[in-house]
Design a protein around this motif. Structure first.
Motif, mmCIF file in Angstrom:
data_model
loop_
_atom_site.group_PDB
_atom_site.id
_atom_site.type_symbol
_atom_site.label_atom_id
_atom_site.label_comp_id
_atom_site.label_asym_id
_atom_site.label_seq_id
_atom_site.Cartn_x
_atom_site.Cartn_y
_atom_site.Cartn_z
ATOM 1 N N UNK A 42 -116.100 61.751 5.208
ATOM 2 C CA UNK A 42 -117.445 61.141 5.105
ATOM 3 C C UNK A 42 -117.178 59.908 4.220
ATOM 4 N N UNK A 43 -117.990 58.659 4.390
ATOM 5 C CA UNK A 43 -118.020 57.442 3.766
ATOM 6 C C UNK A 43 -118.280 57.867 2.531
ATOM 7 N N UNK A 44 -117.310 57.072 1.531
ATOM 8 C CA UNK A 44 -117.582 57.270 0.145
ATOM 9 C C UNK A 44 -116.456 56.860 -0.839
ATOM 10 N N UNK A 45 -116.483 57.108 -2.117
ATOM 11 C CA UNK A 45 -115.612 56.914 -3.110
ATOM 12 C C UNK A 45 -115.149 58.148 -3.575
ATOM 13 N N UNK A 46 -113.645 58.446 -3.722
ATOM 14 C CA UNK A 46 -113.330 59.530 -4.566
ATOM 15 C C UNK A 46 -112.260 58.877 -5.629
ATOM 16 N N UNK A 47 -112.414 59.445 -6.802
ATOM 17 C CA UNK A 47 -111.575 58.934 -7.735
ATOM 18 C C UNK A 47 -110.835 60.158 -8.366
ATOM 19 N N UNK A 48 -109.722 60.130 -8.732
ATOM 20 C CA UNK A 48 -109.004 61.252 -9.378
ATOM 21 C C UNK A 48 -108.056 60.557 -10.658
ATOM 22 N N UNK A 49 -108.046 61.288 -11.741
ATOM 23 C CA UNK A 49 -107.071 60.933 -12.662
ATOM 24 C C UNK A 49 -105.759 61.732 -12.913
ATOM 25 N N UNK A 50 -104.632 61.222 -13.039
ATOM 26 C CA UNK A 50 -103.319 61.968 -13.183
ATOM 27 C C UNK A 50 -103.175 62.860 -14.377
ATOM 28 N N UNK A 51 -103.291 64.129 -14.331
ATOM 29 C CA UNK A 51 -102.762 64.639 -15.505
ATOM 30 C C UNK A 51 -102.074 65.901 -15.471
ATOM 31 N N UNK A 52 -100.994 65.908 -16.201
ATOM 32 C CA UNK A 52 -99.931 66.769 -16.235
ATOM 33 C C UNK A 52 -99.303 66.986 -14.699
ATOM 34 N N UNK A 53 -99.065 65.852 -14.071
ATOM 35 C CA UNK A 53 -98.555 65.796 -12.587
ATOM 36 C C UNK A 53 -99.689 66.343 -11.644
ATOM 37 N N UNK A 54 -100.966 66.665 -11.877
ATOM 38 C CA UNK A 54 -101.861 66.978 -11.024
ATOM 39 C C UNK A 54 -102.991 65.821 -10.876
ATOM 40 N N UNK A 55 -103.836 66.095 -9.829
ATOM 41 C CA UNK A 55 -105.082 65.294 -9.728
ATOM 42 C C UNK A 55 -106.252 65.954 -10.338
ATOM 43 N N UNK A 56 -107.074 65.068 -11.161
ATOM 44 C CA UNK A 56 -108.481 65.673 -11.715
ATOM 45 C C UNK A 56 -109.457 64.780 -11.169
ATOM 46 N N UNK A 57 -110.344 65.505 -10.436
ATOM 47 C CA UNK A 57 -111.356 64.578 -9.964
ATOM 48 C C UNK A 57 -112.172 63.946 -10.766
ATOM 49 N N UNK A 58 -112.652 62.769 -10.788
ATOM 50 C CA UNK A 58 -113.557 62.322 -11.879
ATOM 51 C C UNK A 58 -115.092 62.009 -11.065
ATOM 52 N N UNK A 74 -94.439 56.586 -17.694
ATOM 53 C CA UNK A 74 -93.582 56.545 -16.078
ATOM 54 C C UNK A 74 -93.846 57.510 -15.236
ATOM 55 N N UNK A 75 -93.839 58.832 -15.927
ATOM 56 C CA UNK A 75 -94.267 60.240 -15.248
ATOM 57 C C UNK A 75 -95.607 60.026 -14.395
ATOM 58 N N UNK A 76 -96.645 59.650 -15.301
ATOM 59 C CA UNK A 76 -98.015 59.135 -14.717
ATOM 60 C C UNK A 76 -97.890 58.353 -13.491
ATOM 61 N N UNK A 77 -97.255 57.127 -13.918
ATOM 62 C CA UNK A 77 -97.110 56.215 -12.694
ATOM 63 C C UNK A 77 -96.629 56.884 -11.349
ATOM 64 N N UNK A 78 -95.309 57.487 -11.646
ATOM 65 C CA UNK A 78 -94.658 57.889 -10.545
ATOM 66 C C UNK A 78 -95.382 58.909 -9.732
ATOM 67 N N UNK A 79 -96.211 59.813 -10.309
ATOM 68 C CA UNK A 79 -97.197 60.799 -9.880
ATOM 69 C C UNK A 79 -98.330 60.276 -9.172
ATOM 70 N N UNK A 80 -98.866 59.206 -9.540
ATOM 71 C CA UNK A 80 -99.667 58.370 -9.013
ATOM 72 C C UNK A 80 -99.275 57.808 -7.453
ATOM 73 N N UNK A 81 -97.979 57.227 -7.648
ATOM 74 C CA UNK A 81 -97.563 56.637 -6.372
ATOM 75 C C UNK A 81 -97.330 57.615 -5.242
ATOM 76 N N UNK A 82 -96.568 58.912 -5.742
ATOM 77 C CA UNK A 82 -96.078 59.950 -5.033
ATOM 78 C C UNK A 82 -97.531 60.624 -4.336
ATOM 79 N N UNK A 83 -98.651 60.578 -5.205
ATOM 80 C CA UNK A 83 -99.862 61.102 -4.355
ATOM 81 C C UNK A 83 -100.400 60.382 -3.524
ATOM 82 N N UNK A 84 -100.328 59.030 -3.771
ATOM 83 C CA UNK A 84 -100.776 58.036 -2.745
ATOM 84 C C UNK A 84 -100.129 58.129 -1.558
ATOM 85 N N UNK A 85 -98.879 58.376 -1.466
ATOM 86 C CA UNK A 85 -97.869 58.630 -0.250
ATOM 87 C C UNK A 85 -98.603 59.803 0.257
#
Length: 346
Positions: A12-28, A69-80
């Motif tokens: 559905x149209x809309x915005x979803x935001x997650x924060x990276x925490x311990x290599x996992x996605x936590x929804x905001x 660096x771990x958080x940055x890498x996790x964010x990039x991997x989750x984007x893929x």
């Protein structure tokens, strides 16, 4: 296997935001959209379209200036991973704190709010917040932002608006050199802090005419109004830049002649649409204006992966600043900005 966080999103149209925490996605939660901690990385999905049959997606991974660096890498991997889950159709963007794209900023009409700290700083009850004092600078002309700065008189200047958050009281300090847009945005920010952080219970104090003599405001600082700097140490930055054709480079990524994809320079600007080929991937290098990877409809998986890696290698090889934008677009799903790089693409 797709992340379980992806199972219910993008429909559905809309915005979803997650924060990276311990290599996992936590929804905001929605009421926290637009607030980012400098010590964290985030994944943002924007789903657009009028109904479920014609949806399009934009994926952004946001990297805080103090993110690990771990958080940055996790964010990039989750984007893929999210891109693959949605069929490889989304457009991807890398967002660097303070240098976000215009599209990213458009998701947050009340502006972007930067807070110091990271994951551990993000969980404060109202009782804990009663003991926290924060100082924010509200700055800009077109792209107004709120930035948490050190709680010190040396952070103040007479050309920007500042907000003091002191639990039950929120002070908007509007010196004579601040502009009207900053003042309007500061009022919006102050109300957002009051409502989101303190359940609407804090009182907002507007300080304008008595900017140099308001007793409670100046009690927070160890300097007087005549010791405050006239101008900010940080210039208002305009992030919309004109692309210069002479600086644009086009590269082809292809495995047609070998099993390992090779990267070949095709042209230096100005560019033509006909230079692209749906059988391969391409990289458009616009120097500090950004790097784009274009994914052809009939490209191989190896070409797609290699184009992303090659774009990152170009950044390192050319010693580009870390903050320059990197975007991925797909064949027949190009953005207006990408099309504008080609002289014959309307």
């Amino acid at each position: 296997m797709a992340d379980e966080e992806f199972e219910s999103i993008g429909k559905q149209p809309g915005l979803t935001v997650w924060r990276i925490e311990n290599f996992k996605l936590i929804r905001i939660q929605k009421n926290r959209f637009g607030t980012f901690y400098s010590g964290d990385s985030y994944l943002v999905l924007n789903t657009r379209g009028s109904n479920s049959s014609n949806l399009e997606w934009d994926i952004h991974f946001w990297l805080g200036s103090g993110s690990t660096l771990d958080e940055m890498a996790t964010a990039a991997i989750k984007a893929v991973e999210l891109d693959d889950y949605l069929g490889g159709r989304p457009v991807q963007y890398r967002e660097i704190q303070y240098f976000e794209s215009k599209l990213f900023k458009s998701y947050f009409p009340n502006g972007i709010r930067y807070l110091q700290g990271g994951v551990a700083s993000g969980f404060n009850s109202i009782e804990k917040l009663k003991h926290i004092k924060r100082l924010y600078m509200v700055k800009g002309k077109r792209d107004i932002r709120i930035i948490e700065v050190p709680f010190s008189g040396s952070s103040l200047n007479k050309s920007d608006v500042f907000i003091v958050e002191d639990a039950n009281d929120i002070y908007e300090w509007c010196p004579p050199g601040s502009n009207r847009i900053e003042r309007l945005k500061a009022n919006t920010y102050a109300m957002q802090i009051r409502d989101d952080e303190y359940g609407g219970k804090s009182k907002i104090h507007l300080i304008e005419d008595d900017w140099d003599s308001h007793g409670q405001f100046w009690s927070f600082f160890d300097i007087k109004s005549d010791q405050v700097k006239e101008n900010s140490d940080v210039e208002d930055k305009e992030f919309e830049q004109n692309f210069i054709n002479e600086n644009i480079q086009l590269y082809r990524v292809s495995d047609l002649k070998s099993k390992t994809p090779t990267v070949t320079k095709v042209a230096s600007g100005p560019l033509k649409k006909s230079m692209l080929d749906s059988n391969d991937c391409f990289i458009v290098d616009c120097a500090e204006n950004g790097i784009y990877t274009w994914i052809g409809r009939r490209c191989t998986k190896n070409e797609k992966i290699s184009s992303i890696l090659a774009a990152k290698e170009l950044m390192i090889k050319n010693n580009y600043p870390n903050y320059i934008p990197m975007s991925q677009v797909i064949d027949c799903g190009e953005t207006t900005t990408f099309k504008s790089l080609f002289t014959d693409w309307n």
